[in-house]
Design a protein around this motif. Structure first.
Motif, PDB file in Angstrom:
ATOM      1  N   MET A 327       0.826  -1.203   0.000  1.00 53.90           N
ATOM      2  CA  MET A 327       0.000   0.000   0.000  1.00 53.90           C
ATOM      3  C   MET A 327       0.866   1.261   0.000  1.00 53.90           C
ATOM      4  O   MET A 327       0.548   2.246  -0.678  1.00 53.90           O
ATOM      5  N   VAL A 328       1.963   1.238   0.761  1.00 53.97           N
ATOM      6  CA  VAL A 328       2.870   2.390   0.773  1.00 53.97           C
ATOM      7  C   VAL A 328       3.407   2.652  -0.624  1.00 53.97           C
ATOM      8  O   VAL A 328       3.406   3.797  -1.115  1.00 53.97           O
ATOM      9  N   GLU A 329       3.854   1.585  -1.288  1.00 49.09           N
ATOM     10  CA  GLU A 329       4.406   1.739  -2.632  1.00 49.09           C
ATOM     11  C   GLU A 329       3.332   2.225  -3.615  1.00 49.09           C
ATOM     12  O   GLU A 329       3.561   3.146  -4.400  1.00 49.09           O
ATOM     13  N   ARG A 330       2.160   1.640  -3.561  1.00 54.10           N
ATOM     14  CA  ARG A 330       1.092   1.990  -4.508  1.00 54.10           C
ATOM     15  C   ARG A 330       0.621   3.433  -4.305  1.00 54.10           C
ATOM     16  O   ARG A 330       0.466   4.191  -5.266  1.00 54.10           O
ATOM     17  N   LEU A 331       0.379   3.824  -3.058  1.00 55.46           N
ATOM     18  CA  LEU A 331      -0.174   5.155  -2.783  1.00 55.46           C
ATOM     19  C   LEU A 331       0.895   6.235  -2.802  1.00 55.46           C
ATOM     20  O   LEU A 331       0.563   7.420  -2.714  1.00 55.46           O
ATOM     21  N   SER A 332       2.161   5.865  -2.920  1.00 56.34           N
ATOM     22  CA  SER A 332       3.219   6.863  -3.084  1.00 56.34           C
ATOM     23  C   SER A 332       3.373   7.273  -4.540  1.00 56.34           C
ATOM     24  O   SER A 332       4.054   8.260  -4.845  1.00 56.34           O
ATOM     25  N   HIS A 333       2.742   6.542  -5.432  1.00 56.12           N
ATOM     26  CA  HIS A 333       2.785   6.861  -6.865  1.00 56.12           C
ATOM     27  C   HIS A 333       1.900   8.071  -7.140  1.00 56.12           C
ATOM     28  O   HIS A 333       0.821   8.201  -6.549  1.00 56.12           O
ATOM     29  N   PRO A 334       2.329   8.975  -8.014  1.00 56.22           N
ATOM     30  CA  PRO A 334       1.509  10.162  -8.307  1.00 56.22           C
ATOM     31  C   PRO A 334       0.105   9.835  -8.817  1.00 56.22           C
ATOM     32  O   PRO A 334      -0.834  10.587  -8.573  1.00 56.22           O
ATOM     33  N   ASP A 335      -0.028   8.705  -9.511  1.00 58.52           N
ATOM     34  CA  ASP A 335      -1.344   8.293 -10.021  1.00 58.52           C
ATOM     35  C   ASP A 335      -1.538   6.813  -9.711  1.00 58.52           C
ATOM     36  O   ASP A 335      -1.271   5.951 -10.545  1.00 58.52           O
ATOM     37  N   PRO A 336      -2.023   6.495  -8.497  1.00 57.59           N
ATOM     38  CA  PRO A 336      -2.132   5.084  -8.102  1.00 57.59           C
ATOM     39  C   PRO A 336      -3.254   4.332  -8.809  1.00 57.59           C
ATOM     40  O   PRO A 336      -3.304   3.105  -8.737  1.00 57.59           O
ATOM     41  N   GLY A 337      -4.164   5.044  -9.463  1.00 59.22           N
ATOM     42  CA  GLY A 337      -5.252   4.394 -10.181  1.00 59.22           C
ATOM     43  C   GLY A 337      -6.366   3.917  -9.280  1.00 59.22           C
ATOM     44  O   GLY A 337      -6.353   4.124  -8.068  1.00 59.22           O
ATOM     45  N   ARG A 338      -7.355   3.268  -9.892  1.00 63.69           N
ATOM     46  CA  ARG A 338      -8.509   2.725  -9.171  1.00 63.69           C
ATOM     47  C   ARG A 338      -8.494   1.209  -9.252  1.00 63.69           C
ATOM     48  O   ARG A 338      -8.136   0.627 -10.279  1.00 63.69           O
ATOM     49  N   LEU A 339      -8.909   0.562  -8.163  1.00 63.83           N
ATOM     50  CA  LEU A 339      -8.975  -0.892  -8.121  1.00 63.83           C
ATOM     51  C   LEU A 339     -10.289  -1.312  -7.472  1.00 63.83           C
ATOM     52  O   LEU A 339     -10.690  -0.731  -6.458  1.00 63.83           O
ATOM     53  N   ASP A 340     -10.949  -2.322  -8.024  1.00 65.54           N
ATOM     54  CA  ASP A 340     -12.112  -2.868  -7.332  1.00 65.54           C
ATOM     55  C   ASP A 340     -11.646  -3.905  -6.310  1.00 65.54           C
ATOM     56  O   ASP A 340     -10.463  -4.250  -6.234  1.00 65.54           O
TER      57      ASP A 340
END
Length: 350
Positions: A327-340
């Protein structure tokens, strides 16, 4: 008790500061120019899930813009940041520190430059480590840990909405005693604790839902009624509980469900979860997390102060927390996108 200063007039700062002022307190707001321009033109409107509405006209508000601090931001490589202007009308008797976690040290250091030594500063921020950061940056000030148990969203220009229930809490401190009546009059009773650490960790467990909510893009209630998204939250909490147990920390119970039972309850079928978590589901359709708003607006998130804190705590006991690290890696990205929910579970190996 004297004037208050809101350092960081965002969702929590505007909500708590606005409620205090509406109840008769003298409040000054320091915030980003874009937010303060809304307040200068439209005033400050506050609403909640019970239908209450409070409005402060522009002329009633004392506003102080933040100014860019480009050199320090560029040195860190994270783009423009903001620090407060020192032009305050009067020295505050209490500061409400409401900036995002990434701005804590800078905001505290600036407060130390312009406020008398000993000024009490109540940290109303997410995570565990912000009071420590603030105290290191401003050792002459009295930094008091606090906890906010509700969610506030920026519903529209000049309008902030509290869509969930919850309370304010703080470390017991003599400087807060004169303020208890003011907070109570504002409808925000301040619960004082001899040791706030258990409360902070109890709140952090609940905040592990923030990245799930942010990645789903759903309102909180709708997200919590999705079993796969709850399974994701359960996995994050499970790692945190293991790290807490290994470090001898017992988190406080802030929801209807005891912390140790949260992963089990979250994984239950939705019909049963509705029954057992009825109190926790008391929120309206506007309720979202601040992290979801940050992602939607393309702003940096506070993921390191939440899931990152779990990862660090696990490491101190020789454990790992791979799903929180993801989660840290994903949400540190400028555009983490959407996931269901299904895709989130797949990516986390659930």
């Amino acid at each position: 008790p004297g004037p208050a200063l809101v350092m960081g007039a965002g969702a929590i700062g505007c909500w708590v500061g606005g409620r205090l002022q509406a109840a008769g307190a003298e409040v000054q707001f320091v915030g980003r120019p874009a937010v303060l321009e809304e307040l200068r033109v439209l005033g400050l409107t506050l609403t909640d899930l019970d239908g209450r509405r409070t409005h402060l006209a522009p002329a009633e508000l004392r506003l102080h813009a933040e100014v860019p601090d480009a050199p320090r931001a560029q040195a860190r490589g994270d783009g423009p940041t903001h620090v407060a202007s020192p032009a305050l009308a009067v020295a505050p008797a209490l500061v409400l520190l409401c900036v995002k976690s990434g701005s804590t040290a800078e905001a505290a250091a600036l407060l130390a430059l312009h406020l008398p030594p000993g000024t009490p500063v109540l940290s109303l921020q997410n995570g565990i480590g912000n009071p420590v950061l603030a105290a290191a940056a401003a050792p002459a000030l009295q930094i008091i840990p606090g906890m906010v148990g509700f969610n506030v969203v920026h519903a529209s220009p000049g309008h902030w909405h509290c869509g969930t229930w919850g309370e304010l809490a703080a470390q017991q401190h003599a400087a807060l005693q004169p303020w208890l009546q003011a907070f109570a009059a504002a409808g925000l009773p301040l619960a004082l604790h001899a040791d706030l650490r258990a409360v902070q960790w109890g709140k952090l467990l609940l905040n592990l839902n923030n990245p799930v909510n942010a990645l789903s893009g759903l309102p909180l209630r709708q997200q919590l009624l999705d079993r796969d998204l709850r399974r994701t939250m359960a996995a994050l909490i499970e790692e945190a509980l293991a790290a807490l147990a290994a470090n001898g920390i017992e988190p406080a119970q802030l929801a209807a469900i005891p912390p140790r039972l949260m992963p089990f309850v979250l994984r239950l079928p939705t019909w049963l979860f509705r029954v057992l978590a009825r109190r926790s589901l008391r929120m309206d359709d506007q309720a979202r997390t601040s992290m979801a708003e940050d992602v939607a607006r393309g702003r940096p998130t506070e993921i390191d102060a939440l899931c990152g804190e779990v990862v660090r705590l696990a490491r101190t006991a020789g454990l790992s927390a791979p799903r929180n690290a993801w989660m840290v890696e994903r949400l540190s990205h400028p555009d983490p996108g959407r996931l269901d929910g299904r895709e989130m579970c797949r990516l986390l190996g659930l």
